[in-house]
Scaffold this motif. Structure first.
Motif, PDB file in Angstrom:
ATOM      1  N   LEU A 345      -7.696  -0.538  -4.321  1.00 24.89           N
ATOM      2  CA  LEU A 345      -6.542   0.826  -4.272  1.00 24.89           C
ATOM      3  C   LEU A 345      -7.679   1.905  -3.695  1.00 24.89           C
ATOM      4  CD1 LEU A 345      -4.742   0.897  -7.705  1.00 24.89           C
ATOM      5  CD2 LEU A 345      -4.205  -0.216  -5.500  1.00 24.89           C
ATOM      6  N   ALA A 346      -7.555   1.643  -2.224  1.00 25.73           N
ATOM      7  CA  ALA A 346      -8.398   2.793  -1.562  1.00 25.73           C
ATOM      8  C   ALA A 346      -7.423   3.255  -0.431  1.00 25.73           C
ATOM      9  CB  ALA A 346      -9.562   1.993  -0.976  1.00 25.73           C
ATOM     10  N   GLY A 347      -7.873   4.344   0.373  1.00 27.28           N
ATOM     11  CA  GLY A 347      -7.210   4.649   1.359  1.00 27.28           C
ATOM     12  C   GLY A 347      -7.524   4.369   2.790  1.00 27.28           C
ATOM     13  N   ASP A 348      -7.391   4.843   3.823  1.00 30.23           N
ATOM     14  CA  ASP A 348      -7.887   4.624   5.199  1.00 30.23           C
ATOM     15  C   ASP A 348      -7.020   3.542   5.786  1.00 30.23           C
ATOM     16  OD1 ASP A 348     -10.001   6.486   5.350  1.00 30.23           O
ATOM     17  OD2 ASP A 348     -11.300   5.181   4.069  1.00 30.23           O
ATOM     18  N   VAL A 349      -5.795   3.321   5.078  1.00 33.80           N
ATOM     19  CA  VAL A 349      -4.566   2.452   5.848  1.00 33.80           C
ATOM     20  C   VAL A 349      -3.194   3.379   5.939  1.00 33.80           C
ATOM     21  CG1 VAL A 349      -3.984   1.906   3.578  1.00 33.80           C
ATOM     22  CG2 VAL A 349      -3.699   0.220   5.455  1.00 33.80           C
ATOM     23  N   GLU A 350      -2.620   2.977   6.653  1.00 31.02           N
ATOM     24  CA  GLU A 350      -1.315   3.664   6.934  1.00 31.02           C
ATOM     25  C   GLU A 350      -0.408   3.731   5.788  1.00 31.02           C
ATOM     26  OE1 GLU A 350       0.129   6.588   9.294  1.00 31.02           O
ATOM     27  OE2 GLU A 350      -1.133   5.246  10.254  1.00 31.02           O
ATOM     28  N   HIS A 351      -0.239   2.440   5.207  1.00 25.62           N
ATOM     29  CA  HIS A 351       0.715   2.254   4.222  1.00 25.62           C
ATOM     30  C   HIS A 351       0.017   1.317   3.049  1.00 25.62           C
ATOM     31  CE1 HIS A 351       3.878   4.220   6.396  1.00 25.62           C
ATOM     32  NE2 HIS A 351       3.584   3.396   7.444  1.00 25.62           N
ATOM     33  N   LEU A 352      -0.039   1.632   1.992  1.00 24.86           N
ATOM     34  CA  LEU A 352      -0.568   1.011   0.835  1.00 24.86           C
ATOM     35  C   LEU A 352       0.435   0.557  -0.030  1.00 24.86           C
ATOM     36  CD1 LEU A 352      -2.887  -0.143  -0.856  1.00 24.86           C
ATOM     37  CD2 LEU A 352      -2.969   2.164  -2.067  1.00 24.86           C
ATOM     38  N   LEU A 353       0.751  -0.950  -0.061  1.00 18.67           N
ATOM     39  CA  LEU A 353       1.780  -1.514  -0.733  1.00 18.67           C
ATOM     40  C   LEU A 353       1.189  -2.317  -1.895  1.00 18.67           C
ATOM     41  CD1 LEU A 353       3.519  -2.938   2.260  1.00 18.67           C
ATOM     42  CD2 LEU A 353       4.057  -0.824   1.313  1.00 18.67           C
ATOM     43  N   ILE A 354       1.847  -2.169  -3.149  1.00 18.11           N
ATOM     44  CA  ILE A 354       1.314  -2.758  -4.435  1.00 18.11           C
ATOM     45  C   ILE A 354       2.305  -3.514  -4.964  1.00 18.11           C
ATOM     46  CG2 ILE A 354       0.171  -2.388  -6.586  1.00 18.11           C
ATOM     47  CD1 ILE A 354      -0.540   0.432  -5.682  1.00 18.11           C
ATOM     48  N   ALA A 426      -5.986   9.498   2.933  1.00 18.12           N
ATOM     49  CA  ALA A 426      -4.549   9.413   2.276  1.00 18.12           C
ATOM     50  C   ALA A 426      -3.558   8.481   3.135  1.00 18.12           C
ATOM     51  CB  ALA A 426      -4.023  10.616   1.578  1.00 18.12           C
ATOM     52  N   PRO A 427      -2.823   7.605   2.594  1.00 14.85           N
ATOM     53  CA  PRO A 427      -1.860   6.831   3.208  1.00 14.85           C
ATOM     54  C   PRO A 427      -0.653   7.827   3.435  1.00 14.85           C
ATOM     55  CG  PRO A 427      -2.962   5.623   1.510  1.00 14.85           C
ATOM     56  CD  PRO A 427      -3.312   6.740   1.256  1.00 14.85           C
ATOM     57  N   ALA A 428       0.006   7.343   4.373  1.00 14.36           N
ATOM     58  CA  ALA A 428       1.654   8.041   4.496  1.00 14.36           C
ATOM     59  C   ALA A 428       2.058   7.582   3.250  1.00 14.36           C
ATOM     60  CB  ALA A 428       2.223   7.535   5.661  1.00 14.36           C
ATOM     61  N   ASN A 429       2.262   6.274   2.753  1.00 15.72           N
ATOM     62  CA  ASN A 429       2.904   6.266   1.603  1.00 15.72           C
ATOM     63  C   ASN A 429       2.186   5.113   0.616  1.00 15.72           C
ATOM     64  OD1 ASN A 429       6.019   7.187   2.346  1.00 15.72           O
ATOM     65  ND2 ASN A 429       5.167   6.123   4.206  1.00 15.72           N
TER      66      ASN A 429
END
Length: 562
Positions: A345-354, A426-429
């Motif tokens: 669970l880290a940022g630096d990506v446009e969208h983080l999907l779990i 922070a991701p967009a979403n």
């Protein structure tokens, strides 16, 4: 048609599983020991079969590909070309590697029963949303998805179809425990064949990459709900064989296809396949030993995994086998699994999907009900109340993240740290993708509810649920559940608020869209920093049950966070 009716040495598959920028994996089940070859782009890649319980499988690693490329492929078992089938009306299967410059298009859903795709099957179980999409893709009517994420209950081991019961009866008496439920690996193998052998779905799975995680019905309803459940089920004479067959077959039919070639090389069991020379390797003892160890010590093996999709990262979490059930320290994830998730669970990506089979954010009233029930089941108000709370927990499935509040709060804080930009950009979403509950909806963490302060998130934090693909909730129960969920919000909040033992979630959320109860498959599409999700089902027209058409159940556009 039975597993032995076809003269082809290909029993099941091929299934296109992992696809990255330069490599892919193709899974097959064969009728006997063989070398399996994948041919594409004038090249070929080969792997020998391995066996489990006298069934034969291969996972072929296709490497050295170009990013963003597309190639038709074929499969040979020994010297015989077995896929695509000569008389198939579907387009040739293709391998499409990830192009990081293109937006992600991800399908997801859960809960799919296996009954015939005829009038009676559609009447009792509704139209199969997965098969409907397969037919539309085969006709060239739909844009091509990058991945299908199956989020639980790919097979129902405890609610068998007529065809499955006929197979069971050919082996043993249905009066023998566990009766009409799956007993062992052999029955699981047939269950998977029934689930995936339909022509349209088989073609779809051969040409669209897929990833999968189990939920309870893959093993048994209420699997790992509580310590009491665990103790009771282990006293039955048939459970051990069922669990061993379920976990071993899950490793073969679902899990290994989730892994990249690099992780396959590190996997303690599959590394044996890669190192094997000579005769076909028999993995029966190895996978059964793994299942035994995992049952006793979940931390020894990880079922969770991650997929990187260019503009998105998909982290899929095991929310069944890694649970801590002891009443004094209940958690959805054991410490090792929690540590792994913390790293992902880290940022630096446009969208983080779990991806988690069970919704992380339930409708608030249901969340409070489950949290209250968890407290009552600990015995704080006496043994009689605890017994009643445990009975309610199993009867109405109060065993989602809210019923494991310690782990829920810990994961929620990790997610909000990502959303605030404390773990990289922070991701967009940040979006939880889930199934299980036989209805679909969207929920969102909100900045202000009454006098609560801002939560400080720069990302939108959302829950998107798609369930079922094919197993609809009865209509009367749909109305009751919809009203029940809405009506619970105030009274459950009031009860929880008056109890010092029921924790108040640190961050508020609300259901923004839904629920919808149709059979459907959701499609999440990245549109820059925004997301769009469409839930689509199938409809029979002009009495043509074999060729349903796609319908839109609902659609939601989700603009990015701040």
């Amino acid at each position: 048609m039975t597993r032995t009716a076809s003269p082809s040495p290909l029993v099941l598959g091929p299934m296109l599983r992992y696809v990255g920028e330069t490599e892919a994996t193709v899974w097959v089940e064969t009728s006997g020991p063989a070398a399996v070859t994948v041919e594409a782009d004038g090249r070929d890649w080969r792997a020998p079969t391995f066996s489990v319980k006298d069934h034969h499988y291969a996972l072929v690693v296709v490497d050295g590909l170009e990013p963003g490329g597309e190639w038709e492929y074929a499969v040979r078992v020994g010297d015989e070309r077995v896929w695509p089938e000569p008389e198939s009306t579907f387009p040739p299967p293709r391998i499409r590697t990830i192009d990081r410059t293109q937006p992600t298009r991800l399908l997801f859903g859960s809960c799919r029963t296996t009954v015939p795709h005829d009038r009676e099957g559609n009447r009792t179980h509704g139209v199969d949303a997965l098969r409907t999409l397969a037919l539309a893709l085969g006709r060239g009517e739909e844009a091509w998805p990058d991945l299908i994420a199956f989020l639980g209950d790919q097979v129902y081991a405890d609610e068998t179809s007529e065809a499955m019961r006929e197979f069971i009866a050919s082996r043993r008496s249905l009066d023998e425990a566990p009766g009409e439920e799956i007993k062992d690996y052999e029955e699981y193998a047939h269950l998977y064949w029934l689930a995936w052998h339909d022509e349209a779905n088989r073609w779809l799975l051969s040409t669209v990459p897929s990833c999968m995680i189990f939920d309870d019905h893959d093993i048994r309803d209420d699997w790992n709900t509580s310590w009491g459940w665990h103790q009771e089920i282990n006293r039955t004479p048939w459970w051990h064989e069922r669990l061993m067959g379920g976990l071993a077959s899950y490793w073969v039919y679902q899990h290994i296809g989730n892994l990249s070639p690099g992780l396959l090389a590190e996997d303690e069991i599959f590394a044996k396949v890669l190192a094997a020379t000579g005769d076909e390797l028999d993995l029966t003892q190895a996978v059964l030993d793994l299942a035994r160890r995992v049952d006793r010590h979940p931390e020894v093996y990880r079922w969770s995994f991650r997929r990187d999709l260019g503009d998105s990262r998909l982290v899929v979490v095991d929310s069944r086998a890694a649970r801590v059930l002891e009443p004094e320290r209940r958690s959805m994830l054991d410490p090792d699994e929690m540590s792994w998730l913390d790293e992902q669970l880290a940022g630096d990506v446009e969208h983080l999907l779990i991806g988690t089979s069970l919704p992380f954010l339930l409708p608030p009233g249901l969340h409070d009900l489950e949290a209250i029930d968890e407290v009552l089941a600990t015995g704080v108000h006496g043994r009689l109340v605890a017994h009643g709370a445990e009975k309610v927990r199993r009867t109405v499935d109060l065993e989602h993240w809210a019923a494991f509040n310690g782990g829920f709060a810990e994961v929620f804080e990790m997610v909000m740290e990502v959303a605030r930009g404390e773990r990289g950009g922070a991701p967009a979403n940040v979006v939880f993708l889930s199934g299980d509950v036989h209805n679909s909806y969207v929920a969102e963490v909100v900045e202000v509810v009454d006098a609560r302060p801002h939560v400080g998130a720069r990302s939108r934090v959302l829950q998107a649920v798609c369930s079922p693909i094919r197993n609809p909730m009865p209509r009367g129960l749909r109305v009751m559940m919809s009203l029940f969920a809405r009506g619970l919000v105030r009274p459950m909040c009031a009860i929880a608020g008056r109890s010092k033992r029921v924790p108040d979630p640190a961050y508020p959320w609300r259901v923004t869209d839904g629920p919808w109860f149709d059979n459907c498959l959701a499609e999440l599409t990245v549109q820059g920093r925004d997301l769009a999700i469409v839930w689509r089902g199938g409809e029979v027209r002009d009495g043509d049950d074999a060729h349903p058409v796609l319908t839109t159940v609902a659609s939601v556009r989700l603009p990015a966070g701040a």
